[in-house]
Design a protein around this motif. Sequence first.
Motif, mmCIF file in Angstrom:
data_model
loop_
_atom_site.group_PDB
_atom_site.id
_atom_site.type_symbol
_atom_site.label_atom_id
_atom_site.label_comp_id
_atom_site.label_asym_id
_atom_site.label_seq_id
_atom_site.Cartn_x
_atom_site.Cartn_y
_atom_site.Cartn_z
ATOM 1 N N VAL A 69 -3.690 -0.914 4.250
ATOM 2 C CA VAL A 69 -3.779 -1.252 2.829
ATOM 3 C C VAL A 69 -2.370 -1.326 2.271
ATOM 4 C CG1 VAL A 69 -4.646 -0.578 0.563
ATOM 5 C CG2 VAL A 69 -5.991 -0.048 2.621
ATOM 6 N N LYS A 70 -2.063 -2.414 1.539
ATOM 7 C CA LYS A 70 -0.716 -2.590 1.000
ATOM 8 C C LYS A 70 -0.777 -3.130 -0.425
ATOM 9 C CE LYS A 70 1.076 -3.728 5.594
ATOM 10 N NZ LYS A 70 1.865 -4.659 6.400
ATOM 11 N N HIS A 71 0.139 -2.670 -1.246
ATOM 12 C CA HIS A 71 0.257 -3.240 -2.577
ATOM 13 C C HIS A 71 0.976 -4.579 -2.486
ATOM 14 C CE1 HIS A 71 1.688 -3.852 -6.725
ATOM 15 N NE2 HIS A 71 0.585 -3.194 -7.060
ATOM 16 N N PHE A 72 0.713 -5.450 -3.452
ATOM 17 C CA PHE A 72 1.323 -6.780 -3.520
ATOM 18 C C PHE A 72 2.840 -6.730 -3.380
ATOM 19 C CE2 PHE A 72 2.410 -10.456 -6.553
ATOM 20 C CZ PHE A 72 2.356 -11.402 -5.542
ATOM 21 N N ILE A 73 3.466 -5.764 -4.050
ATOM 22 C CA ILE A 73 4.923 -5.650 -4.012
ATOM 23 C C ILE A 73 5.409 -5.300 -2.605
ATOM 24 C CG2 ILE A 73 6.872 -4.269 -4.843
ATOM 25 C CD1 ILE A 73 5.808 -6.411 -6.788
ATOM 26 N N LYS A 74 4.657 -4.467 -1.910
ATOM 27 C CA LYS A 74 5.021 -4.097 -0.545
ATOM 28 C C LYS A 74 4.907 -5.306 0.380
ATOM 29 C CE LYS A 74 4.528 -0.103 2.483
ATOM 30 N NZ LYS A 74 3.810 1.182 2.685
ATOM 31 N N VAL A 75 3.894 -6.124 0.163
ATOM 32 C CA VAL A 75 3.730 -7.348 0.950
ATOM 33 C C VAL A 75 4.921 -8.275 0.731
ATOM 34 C CG1 VAL A 75 2.378 -9.474 1.177
ATOM 35 C CG2 VAL A 75 1.208 -7.267 1.067
ATOM 36 N N MET A 93 -4.687 -6.381 0.527
ATOM 37 C CA MET A 93 -3.589 -6.464 -0.424
ATOM 38 C C MET A 93 -4.161 -6.200 -1.803
ATOM 39 S SD MET A 93 -0.968 -9.513 -1.508
ATOM 40 C CE MET A 93 -1.874 -9.987 -2.983
ATOM 41 N N ALA A 94 -3.689 -5.142 -2.462
ATOM 42 C CA ALA A 94 -4.173 -4.775 -3.793
ATOM 43 C C ALA A 94 -3.123 -5.104 -4.842
ATOM 44 C CB ALA A 94 -4.509 -3.288 -3.841
ATOM 45 N N LEU A 95 -3.570 -5.546 -6.013
ATOM 46 C CA LEU A 95 -2.664 -5.809 -7.122
ATOM 47 C C LEU A 95 -2.489 -4.570 -7.999
ATOM 48 C CD1 LEU A 95 -3.813 -9.364 -8.318
ATOM 49 C CD2 LEU A 95 -1.977 -8.784 -6.727
ATOM 50 N N CYS A 96 -3.561 -3.822 -8.168
ATOM 51 C CA CYS A 96 -3.517 -2.619 -9.003
ATOM 52 C C CYS A 96 -2.890 -1.460 -8.233
ATOM 53 C CB CYS A 96 -4.936 -2.258 -9.443
ATOM 54 S SG CYS A 96 -5.059 -0.671 -10.305
ATOM 55 N N THR A 97 -1.938 -0.788 -8.838
ATOM 56 C CA THR A 97 -1.274 0.319 -8.151
ATOM 57 C C THR A 97 -2.212 1.509 -7.963
ATOM 58 O OG1 THR A 97 -0.379 1.045 -10.287
ATOM 59 C CG2 THR A 97 1.051 -0.307 -8.897
ATOM 60 N N GLY A 98 -3.114 1.715 -8.915
ATOM 61 C CA GLY A 98 -4.082 2.798 -8.779
ATOM 62 C C GLY A 98 -5.029 2.543 -7.620
ATOM 63 N N CYS A 99 -5.513 1.303 -7.524
ATOM 64 C CA CYS A 99 -6.395 0.916 -6.417
ATOM 65 C C CYS A 99 -5.669 1.052 -5.082
ATOM 66 C CB CYS A 99 -6.870 -0.524 -6.588
ATOM 67 S SG CYS A 99 -7.983 -0.799 -7.973
ATOM 68 N N SER A 100 -4.434 0.586 -5.065
ATOM 69 C CA SER A 100 -3.649 0.654 -3.834
ATOM 70 C C SER A 100 -3.473 2.101 -3.389
ATOM 71 C CB SER A 100 -2.277 0.003 -4.061
ATOM 72 O OG SER A 100 -1.471 0.102 -2.904
ATOM 73 N N GLU A 101 -3.164 2.974 -4.336
ATOM 74 C CA GLU A 101 -2.965 4.382 -3.998
ATOM 75 C C GLU A 101 -4.240 4.993 -3.405
ATOM 76 O OE1 GLU A 101 -2.970 8.704 -5.982
ATOM 77 O OE2 GLU A 101 -2.309 7.082 -7.288
ATOM 78 N N ILE A 102 -5.371 4.794 -4.075
ATOM 79 C CA ILE A 102 -6.621 5.391 -3.619
ATOM 80 C C ILE A 102 -7.025 4.857 -2.253
ATOM 81 C CG2 ILE A 102 -9.110 5.509 -4.067
ATOM 82 C CD1 ILE A 102 -7.430 7.430 -5.723
ATOM 83 N N LEU A 103 -6.947 3.554 -2.068
ATOM 84 C CA LEU A 103 -7.354 2.959 -0.794
ATOM 85 C C LEU A 103 -6.421 3.375 0.345
ATOM 86 C CD1 LEU A 103 -8.322 -0.640 -1.991
ATOM 87 C CD2 LEU A 103 -9.870 1.229 -1.370
ATOM 88 N N GLU A 104 -5.128 3.470 0.049
ATOM 89 C CA GLU A 104 -4.172 3.916 1.075
ATOM 90 C C GLU A 104 -4.400 5.376 1.432
ATOM 91 O OE1 GLU A 104 -0.005 2.683 1.307
ATOM 92 O OE2 GLU A 104 -0.331 1.543 -0.545
ATOM 93 N N LYS A 105 -4.611 6.205 0.424
ATOM 94 C CA LYS A 105 -4.864 7.627 0.663
ATOM 95 C C LYS A 105 -6.123 7.821 1.506
ATOM 96 C CE LYS A 105 -4.773 10.421 -2.891
ATOM 97 N NZ LYS A 105 -4.877 10.904 -4.295
ATOM 98 N N ALA A 106 -7.188 7.114 1.127
ATOM 99 C CA ALA A 106 -8.452 7.237 1.846
ATOM 100 C C ALA A 106 -8.309 6.744 3.283
ATOM 101 C CB ALA A 106 -9.539 6.447 1.125
ATOM 102 N N ASN A 107 -7.649 5.619 3.439
ATOM 103 C CA ASN A 107 -7.467 5.031 4.765
ATOM 104 C C ASN A 107 -6.723 5.991 5.690
ATOM 105 O OD1 ASN A 107 -7.950 2.731 6.433
ATOM 106 N ND2 ASN A 107 -5.831 2.057 6.152
#
Length: 292
Positions: free
Chosen positions: A118-124, A74-88
Amino acid sequence: MKYALFLGCTIPVRLNNYEISARKVAETLGIELVDLKGAGCCGSPALWSIDETSALAIAAWNISIAEDSGLDIMALCTGCSEILEKANKKLKENPQLASKINQILKNVKREFKGSIEVKHFIKVLAEDFGIDNIKKFIKKRFKGLKVAVHYGCHLLRPSDILKFDNPENPAVLDKLVEITGAESIYWPLKLWCCGAPILAIDEKISLSMARAKIESAKESGADCIVTVCPFCQIQLDALQPEISRIAGKQYNIPVLLYPQLLGLAMGFTPEELGLDLNKIPADNLLSFLSKV
């Protein structure tokens, strides 16, 4: 519910208020957050555009740490969430590429397995926990508070990978805001970039973009702006005094991180949510609160 918490670089250094408020809200909802020991930079949207292989390797390093715990990130930063989701997603769908990245990770005794999400906090909050379930924890409601919801760029795009909401007409964050009793208003520049990505390249243009958004929110009758992106928060809140100085007028519009707004509705004090760390005071928003 249990997740591996990915904080990234910016939040621990510059936005303790985001971490404080998110942890408070998550704990009350019964969402257990496990710190990712040894995690580093996500791989960075900027690095991805320059050296995708390096960005993938860094992202895979972080994902592999979470895989060891068997927990989704669960990522709080949207940039981090995007990169980790894309990579995953990219590494899961391309075994040959995953093998190449694992050869790099082998040097540091790590391996990407592709076993978690990988999910952003808002998605969770919206999808895993559920908006209706969050309503049960609301102790106070905002009455008459008008909010300009700011999604930012990385929460919604690239939409074919993130698959979160409608990138042209998003509504999830608006719904999450409105369960607090506040009204999510229409404002013309809602989906505009805040200007943060080019701050280091052209400060004048960057701050003019932020100024346009702030003015749009004010002119549309907003009492505050709510976002979930740390860079957008810094741009619209921390840099607002400089934007006001350049404009020759004071805007003084509070910019809250979503868990701060939700936390107030859940009954937490401003201090418990790190509101004292926001640059623009938000004390006037408390007058809109009333008990359920």
